[in-house]
Design a protein around this motif. Sequence first.
Motif, PDB file in Angstrom:
ATOM      1  N   ILE A  72      -5.158   5.445  -3.902  1.00 53.78           N
ATOM      2  CA  ILE A  72      -4.109   5.786  -2.928  1.00 53.78           C
ATOM      3  C   ILE A  72      -3.164   4.600  -2.773  1.00 53.78           C
ATOM      4  O   ILE A  72      -3.607   3.457  -2.624  1.00 53.78           O
ATOM      5  CB  ILE A  72      -4.768   6.103  -1.554  1.00 53.78           C
ATOM      6  CG1 ILE A  72      -5.648   7.356  -1.636  1.00 53.78           C
ATOM      7  CG2 ILE A  72      -3.741   6.189  -0.445  1.00 53.78           C
ATOM      8  CD1 ILE A  72      -4.935   8.645  -1.521  1.00 53.78           C
ATOM      9  N   CYS A  73      -1.859   4.892  -2.778  1.00 53.08           N
ATOM     10  CA  CYS A  73      -0.864   3.856  -2.522  1.00 53.08           C
ATOM     11  C   CYS A  73      -1.113   3.273  -1.133  1.00 53.08           C
ATOM     12  O   CYS A  73      -1.166   4.014  -0.153  1.00 53.08           O
ATOM     13  CB  CYS A  73       0.544   4.438  -2.619  1.00 53.08           C
ATOM     14  SG  CYS A  73       1.820   3.255  -2.102  1.00 53.08           S
ATOM     15  N   GLN A  74      -1.263   1.966  -1.058  1.00 54.55           N
ATOM     16  CA  GLN A  74      -1.607   1.335   0.213  1.00 54.55           C
ATOM     17  C   GLN A  74      -0.393   1.128   1.126  1.00 54.55           C
ATOM     18  O   GLN A  74      -0.510   0.568   2.216  1.00 54.55           O
ATOM     19  CB  GLN A  74      -2.335   0.007  -0.040  1.00 54.55           C
ATOM     20  CG  GLN A  74      -3.686   0.184  -0.710  1.00 54.55           C
ATOM     21  CD  GLN A  74      -4.650   1.024   0.122  1.00 54.55           C
ATOM     22  OE1 GLN A  74      -5.066   0.621   1.214  1.00 54.55           O
ATOM     23  NE2 GLN A  74      -5.004   2.217  -0.365  1.00 54.55           N
ATOM     24  N   TYR A  75       0.773   1.602   0.671  1.00 56.44           N
ATOM     25  CA  TYR A  75       1.964   1.560   1.528  1.00 56.44           C
ATOM     26  C   TYR A  75       2.283   2.942   2.112  1.00 56.44           C
ATOM     27  O   TYR A  75       2.697   3.061   3.240  1.00 56.44           O
ATOM     28  CB  TYR A  75       3.174   1.049   0.742  1.00 56.44           C
ATOM     29  CG  TYR A  75       3.015  -0.367   0.249  1.00 56.44           C
ATOM     30  CD1 TYR A  75       2.797  -1.414   1.143  1.00 56.44           C
ATOM     31  CD2 TYR A  75       3.080  -0.675  -1.114  1.00 56.44           C
ATOM     32  CE1 TYR A  75       2.646  -2.724   0.697  1.00 56.44           C
ATOM     33  CE2 TYR A  75       2.935  -1.971  -1.574  1.00 56.44           C
ATOM     34  CZ  TYR A  75       2.720  -2.996  -0.667  1.00 56.44           C
ATOM     35  OH  TYR A  75       2.564  -4.282  -1.111  1.00 56.44           O
ATOM     36  N   CYS A  76       2.092   4.006   1.303  1.00 57.52           N
ATOM     37  CA  CYS A  76       2.528   5.331   1.788  1.00 57.52           C
ATOM     38  C   CYS A  76       1.462   6.416   1.668  1.00 57.52           C
ATOM     39  O   CYS A  76       1.645   7.516   2.168  1.00 57.52           O
ATOM     40  CB  CYS A  76       3.798   5.762   1.058  1.00 57.52           C
ATOM     41  SG  CYS A  76       3.478   6.316  -0.627  1.00 57.52           S
ATOM     42  N   GLY A  77       0.355   6.155   1.002  1.00 56.93           N
ATOM     43  CA  GLY A  77      -0.742   7.119   0.995  1.00 56.93           C
ATOM     44  C   GLY A  77      -0.717   8.178  -0.102  1.00 56.93           C
ATOM     45  O   GLY A  77      -1.585   9.025  -0.141  1.00 56.93           O
ATOM     46  N   CYS A 118      -0.609   1.040  -5.679  1.00 54.86           N
ATOM     47  CA  CYS A 118       0.748   1.299  -5.202  1.00 54.86           C
ATOM     48  C   CYS A 118       1.375   2.430  -6.022  1.00 54.86           C
ATOM     49  O   CYS A 118       1.085   2.560  -7.210  1.00 54.86           O
ATOM     50  CB  CYS A 118       1.491  -0.023  -5.401  1.00 54.86           C
ATOM     51  SG  CYS A 118       3.205  -0.019  -4.998  1.00 54.86           S
ATOM     52  N   CYS A 119       2.203   3.268  -5.379  1.00 50.40           N
ATOM     53  CA  CYS A 119       2.857   4.339  -6.136  1.00 50.40           C
ATOM     54  C   CYS A 119       4.149   3.810  -6.774  1.00 50.40           C
ATOM     55  O   CYS A 119       4.593   2.708  -6.471  1.00 50.40           O
ATOM     56  CB  CYS A 119       3.145   5.537  -5.232  1.00 50.40           C
ATOM     57  SG  CYS A 119       4.513   5.284  -4.092  1.00 50.40           S
ATOM     58  N   LYS A 120       4.736   4.622  -7.622  1.00 53.69           N
ATOM     59  CA  LYS A 120       5.941   4.201  -8.346  1.00 53.69           C
ATOM     60  C   LYS A 120       7.093   3.903  -7.388  1.00 53.69           C
ATOM     61  O   LYS A 120       7.793   2.911  -7.518  1.00 53.69           O
ATOM     62  CB  LYS A 120       6.364   5.336  -9.298  1.00 53.69           C
ATOM     63  CG  LYS A 120       6.375   4.914 -10.756  1.00 53.69           C
ATOM     64  CD  LYS A 120       6.837   6.067 -11.617  1.00 53.69           C
ATOM     65  CE  LYS A 120       6.190   5.960 -12.984  1.00 53.69           C
ATOM     66  NZ  LYS A 120       6.242   7.215 -13.719  1.00 53.69           N
ATOM     67  N   ARG A 121       7.252   4.828  -6.411  1.00 52.06           N
ATOM     68  CA  ARG A 121       8.370   4.701  -5.479  1.00 52.06           C
ATOM     69  C   ARG A 121       8.256   3.398  -4.676  1.00 52.06           C
ATOM     70  O   ARG A 121       9.209   2.628  -4.589  1.00 52.06           O
ATOM     71  CB  ARG A 121       8.365   5.921  -4.547  1.00 52.06           C
ATOM     72  CG  ARG A 121       9.447   5.900  -3.507  1.00 52.06           C
ATOM     73  CD  ARG A 121       9.331   7.119  -2.579  1.00 52.06           C
ATOM     74  NE  ARG A 121       9.866   6.793  -1.261  1.00 52.06           N
ATOM     75  CZ  ARG A 121       9.143   6.307  -0.267  1.00 52.06           C
ATOM     76  NH1 ARG A 121       7.861   6.100  -0.415  1.00 52.06           N
ATOM     77  NH2 ARG A 121       9.725   6.038   0.892  1.00 52.06           N
ATOM     78  N   CYS A 122       7.074   3.156  -4.110  1.00 55.73           N
ATOM     79  CA  CYS A 122       6.898   1.939  -3.310  1.00 55.73           C
ATOM     80  C   CYS A 122       7.018   0.692  -4.170  1.00 55.73           C
ATOM     81  O   CYS A 122       7.528  -0.333  -3.716  1.00 55.73           O
ATOM     82  CB  CYS A 122       5.558   1.965  -2.587  1.00 55.73           C
ATOM     83  SG  CYS A 122       5.483   3.204  -1.287  1.00 55.73           S
ATOM     84  N   ASN A 123       6.561   0.797  -5.389  1.00 52.99           N
ATOM     85  CA  ASN A 123       6.667  -0.351  -6.283  1.00 52.99           C
ATOM     86  C   ASN A 123       8.132  -0.711  -6.541  1.00 52.99           C
ATOM     87  O   ASN A 123       8.490  -1.886  -6.590  1.00 52.99           O
ATOM     88  CB  ASN A 123       5.955  -0.044  -7.606  1.00 52.99           C
ATOM     89  CG  ASN A 123       5.325  -1.289  -8.210  1.00 52.99           C
ATOM     90  OD1 ASN A 123       5.400  -2.360  -7.642  1.00 52.99           O
ATOM     91  ND2 ASN A 123       4.702  -1.131  -9.363  1.00 52.99           N
TER      92      ASN A 123
HETATM   93 ZN   LIG Z   1       3.754   4.514  -2.065  1.00 50.30          ZN
END
Ligand SMILES: [Zn+2]
Length: 171
Positions: free
Chosen positions: A88-93, A119-124
Amino acid sequence: MNKNFHNHRTLILNATYQPLSIASAKRSVALILSNKINVIKTSNLELRSESSTIKIPKVAALNYYVKAPYARRVALNRENIFIRDHNICQYCGVQAESIDHIIPKSKGGKHEWQNVVACCKRCNLIKADKDLNQTILKLIQSPLAPEGNFWIKTIIGSNPDPEWEEYLISA
Ligand SMILES: [Zn+2]
């Protein structure tokens, strides 16, 4: 020997019944033949020879105690970071796809458990080479170094045999 035999995984417990490792069918048979394990649960796989039939175990326990050598340190790599962070992306889930250094490496951030998150692509893309407080992102939780029996999860992987479940509670 068939495909099932080659894909088979036996959960090996320590003499204390704590999960210790995963063995192939071949390795399990060797452990049985050398009287090193007690079979707890059998599978429906068998190895037949002229004189005997060995049921391949799903779960077996060593009949002596070993100190788990890898219990001390879990390798800091992408796979294990994903296991710790449950993919799970630790910024947005959402589903994570990469690893982010919270303090960017270019700003002296270290490659250590407390400074890396899945981390997901978007948050990265949002995070890029910035400090966290220069972005709109917030951490869901502070990342920690894994403790206790976390290492067994890294050995078992993400899809344990359902029949192992009751023996993985301590992990
Ligand atoms: Zn994210």
